[in-house]
Write a protein that holds these residues in place. Structure first.
Motif, PDB file in Angstrom:
ATOM      1  N   TYR A   1      -9.858 -99.534 -59.457  1.00 18.64           N
ATOM      2  CA  TYR A   1      -9.260-100.384 -60.495  1.00 18.64           C
ATOM      3  C   TYR A   1     -10.332-100.860 -61.488  1.00 18.64           C
ATOM      4  CZ  TYR A   1      -7.405-104.441 -62.920  1.00 18.64           C
ATOM      5  OH  TYR A   1      -7.067-105.343 -63.894  1.00 18.64           O
TER       6      TYR A   1
ATOM      7  N   ARG B   1     -10.814 -98.265 -69.856  1.00 15.66           N
ATOM      8  CA  ARG B   1      -9.869 -98.882 -70.793  1.00 15.66           C
ATOM      9  C   ARG B   1     -10.609 -99.732 -71.819  1.00 15.66           C
ATOM     10  NH1 ARG B   1      -5.083-102.726 -68.533  1.00 15.66           N
ATOM     11  NH2 ARG B   1      -6.868-103.649 -67.473  1.00 15.66           N
TER      12      ARG B   1
ATOM     13  N   ALA C   1       0.957-105.411 -70.059  1.00 14.40           N
ATOM     14  CA  ALA C   1       0.609-104.263 -69.204  1.00 14.40           C
ATOM     15  C   ALA C   1       0.874-104.500 -67.728  1.00 14.40           C
ATOM     16  CB  ALA C   1      -0.857-103.892 -69.391  1.00 14.40           C
TER      17      ALA C   1
ATOM     18  N   VAL D   1      -0.747-102.508 -64.015  1.00 14.04           N
ATOM     19  CA  VAL D   1      -1.561-101.460 -63.380  1.00 14.04           C
ATOM     20  C   VAL D   1      -1.261-101.495 -61.886  1.00 14.04           C
ATOM     21  CG1 VAL D   1      -3.853-100.477 -63.064  1.00 14.04           C
ATOM     22  CG2 VAL D   1      -3.415-101.943 -65.035  1.00 14.04           C
TER      23      VAL D   1
ATOM     24  N   TYR E   1     -12.079-112.774 -68.536  1.00 13.43           N
ATOM     25  CA  TYR E   1     -12.387-112.894 -67.099  1.00 13.43           C
ATOM     26  C   TYR E   1     -13.888-112.774 -66.861  1.00 13.43           C
ATOM     27  CZ  TYR E   1      -7.532-112.143 -65.312  1.00 13.43           C
ATOM     28  OH  TYR E   1      -6.204-112.247 -64.983  1.00 13.43           O
TER      29      TYR E   1
ATOM     30  N   PHE F   1      -5.200-106.879 -71.465  1.00 10.04           N
ATOM     31  CA  PHE F   1      -3.748-106.981 -71.592  1.00 10.04           C
ATOM     32  C   PHE F   1      -3.360-108.402 -71.961  1.00 10.04           C
ATOM     33  CE2 PHE F   1      -2.385-109.161 -67.579  1.00 10.04           C
ATOM     34  CZ  PHE F   1      -3.570-109.106 -66.857  1.00 10.04           C
TER      35      PHE F   1
ATOM     36  N   ARG G   1      -0.219-111.348 -71.518  1.00 14.81           N
ATOM     37  CA  ARG G   1       0.708-111.706 -70.425  1.00 14.81           C
ATOM     38  C   ARG G   1       2.144-111.348 -70.745  1.00 14.81           C
ATOM     39  NH1 ARG G   1      -2.655-112.420 -66.095  1.00 14.81           N
ATOM     40  NH2 ARG G   1      -4.510-113.499 -66.819  1.00 14.81           N
TER      41      ARG G   1
ATOM     42  N   GLY H   1       2.769-107.425 -65.614  1.00 13.16           N
ATOM     43  CA  GLY H   1       2.594-107.632 -64.186  1.00 13.16           C
ATOM     44  C   GLY H   1       2.056-109.041 -63.961  1.00 13.16           C
TER      45      GLY H   1
ATOM     46  N   CYS I   1      -3.467-104.496 -58.129  1.00 11.36           N
ATOM     47  CA  CYS I   1      -4.822-104.062 -58.481  1.00 11.36           C
ATOM     48  C   CYS I   1      -5.923-104.908 -57.848  1.00 11.36           C
ATOM     49  CB  CYS I   1      -4.986-103.982 -59.989  1.00 11.36           C
ATOM     50  SG  CYS I   1      -4.767-105.553 -60.806  1.00 11.36           S
TER      51      CYS I   1
HETATM   52  C1  3EB Z   1      -4.075-110.470 -63.106  1.00 16.97           C
HETATM   53  O1  3EB Z   1      -3.415-111.425 -63.523  1.00 16.97           O
HETATM   54  C2  3EB Z   1      -3.376-109.640 -62.063  1.00 16.97           C
HETATM   55  O2  3EB Z   1      -5.317-104.804 -65.624  1.00 16.97           O
HETATM   56  O3  3EB Z   1      -3.688-104.482 -67.032  1.00 16.97           O
HETATM   57  C3  3EB Z   1      -1.690-107.757 -63.865  1.00 16.97           C
HETATM   58  C4  3EB Z   1      -1.190-107.090 -64.981  1.00 16.97           C
HETATM   59  C5  3EB Z   1      -2.987-107.538 -63.454  1.00 16.97           C
HETATM   60  C6  3EB Z   1      -1.999-106.175 -65.684  1.00 16.97           C
HETATM   61  C7  3EB Z   1      -4.161-105.008 -66.011  1.00 16.97           C
HETATM   62  C8  3EB Z   1      -3.783-106.617 -64.151  1.00 16.97           C
HETATM   63  C9  3EB Z   1      -3.294-105.950 -65.255  1.00 16.97           C
HETATM   64  O4  3EB Z   1      -5.234-110.227 -63.477  1.00 16.97           O
HETATM   65  C10 3EB Z   1      -3.547-108.207 -62.229  1.00 16.97           C
END
Ligand code: 3EB
Length: 318
Positions: free
Chosen positions: A133, A140, A155, A157, A192, A203, A205, A221, A304
């Protein structure tokens, strides 16, 4: 859980046992068989269902480069499948897939990227920053940095339980722009810290689309992540409750942006990805109890981050 014939002509997306006539794209969930005329997600599932995207105007399909697409007057849903064997690992393959996607978009007639789904095997294999991942995120990020994209799309994953060398990337794009949303309970992914990998995820939300046919919230996701940290390790119920708080917070942002006051229920179509087969039934029960009136599909896939047991995404008609 799903109905035989789409019942709500007002809605763009719904689940059905068999796709009706009126869709521009049908996405079979939980089937192994390849779909000749649409898309499929070959994942173990409690039940097989089809996500139907209702068409408006001229409905058509075809190819752009190595991708396959289905489109109507507003939207294009497309899929690009690349083999890791051709590009040397998941990072390089992801970079190539996104490079091509960014190349296809302006020429496709649907330049506004709203949402991306990514699927590949062994997502949590590899130690530390070599985790697949994290290598996906590296590829990406490189593609985004070199692109003209200004807002990150919504997005997902997810890891496929089956062993395969194929990366599957699906995207939804539109003729008119959408609006990307953050979640106030969660950090913007591109910010992050490096404890989650050498390059951050790219991505948003959620993505909001507003058109003649209605207002649509595309929900990324969503898992038990607050700020940037995973919460409630090993506890399915608590992870589900945290995920629900995240979904509610996103819906609030969407309602404010769209000037609506909608709630989850009828008009909500969810997909849950559950890491452990033994949790599938509990997650379905929770969805049934927590989202009265909503439609949902429960699939077995790897989230992921290794410690996350469940992730929920979907479409909500505002
Ligand atoms: C998160 O909140 C959980 O890498 O595109 C959720 C949706 C998550 C998309 C991505 C990762 C992604 O970080 C994981």
């Amino acid at each position: 859980m799903s109905t035989a014939v789409p019942e709500h002509p007002r809605w763009l997306v719904e689940l059905a046992d068999e796709p009706g006539e009126a869709h521009f794209a049908a996405w079979r969930l939980g089937q192994r068989a390849a779909a000749a005329d649409g898309f499929s997600l070959p994942m173990p599932a409690l039940a097989t269902t089809t996500e139907c995207w209702r068409g408006s105007g001229r409905v058509r399909g075809g190819e752009i480069g190595a991708a396959r697409f289905c489109a109507d007057d507003d939207f294009m849903l497309a899929e690009l499948v690349l083999s890791e064997k051709d590009f040397g690992g998941i990072g390089k393959t992801t970079h190539e897939a996104y490079r091509r996607l960014f190349d296809y978009l302006p020429a496709s007639g649907y330049p506004y990227l709203l949402r991306i789904w990514n699927y590949f095997s062994g997502i949590n294999e590899g130690i530390g920053d070599q985790e697949r991942y994290r290598q996906f995120c590296v590829g990406r990020q490189l593609a985004f940095e070199r692109s003209w994209m200004d807002a990150d799309p919504a997005a997902t994953v997810i890891g496929l339980p089956e062993k395969s060398s194929r990366l599957r990337v699906l995207w939804l794009a539109s003729r008119t722009p959408g609006r990307m949303l953050d979640n106030p309970r969660q950090m913007v992914p591109r910010a992050y810290p490096p404890e989650h990998g050498p390059e951050p995820p790219r991505f948003s939300r959620g993505a909001l689309w507003n058109g003649m046919r209605g207002k649509l919230l595309l929900i990324s996701g969503t898992a038990s992540v607050v700020g940037h940290s995973s919460r409630h390790l090993g506890k399915l119920d608590a992870q589900l409750a945290e995920t629900r708080r995240n979904l509610d917070a996103l819906l609030k942002v969407a309602n404010e942006a769209a000037g609506t006051d909608s709630r989850f229920g009828a008009g909500t179509v969810l997909r849950a990805y559950v890491r452990s087969e033994t949790d599938l039934g509990d997650v379905e029960q929770w969805l049934h109890d927590s989202f009265p009136g909503a439609q949902y599909a429960v699939l077995q896939g790897d989230v992921c981050r290794q410690e996350l047991l469940v992730e929920i995404e979907g479409v909500h008609h505002l």
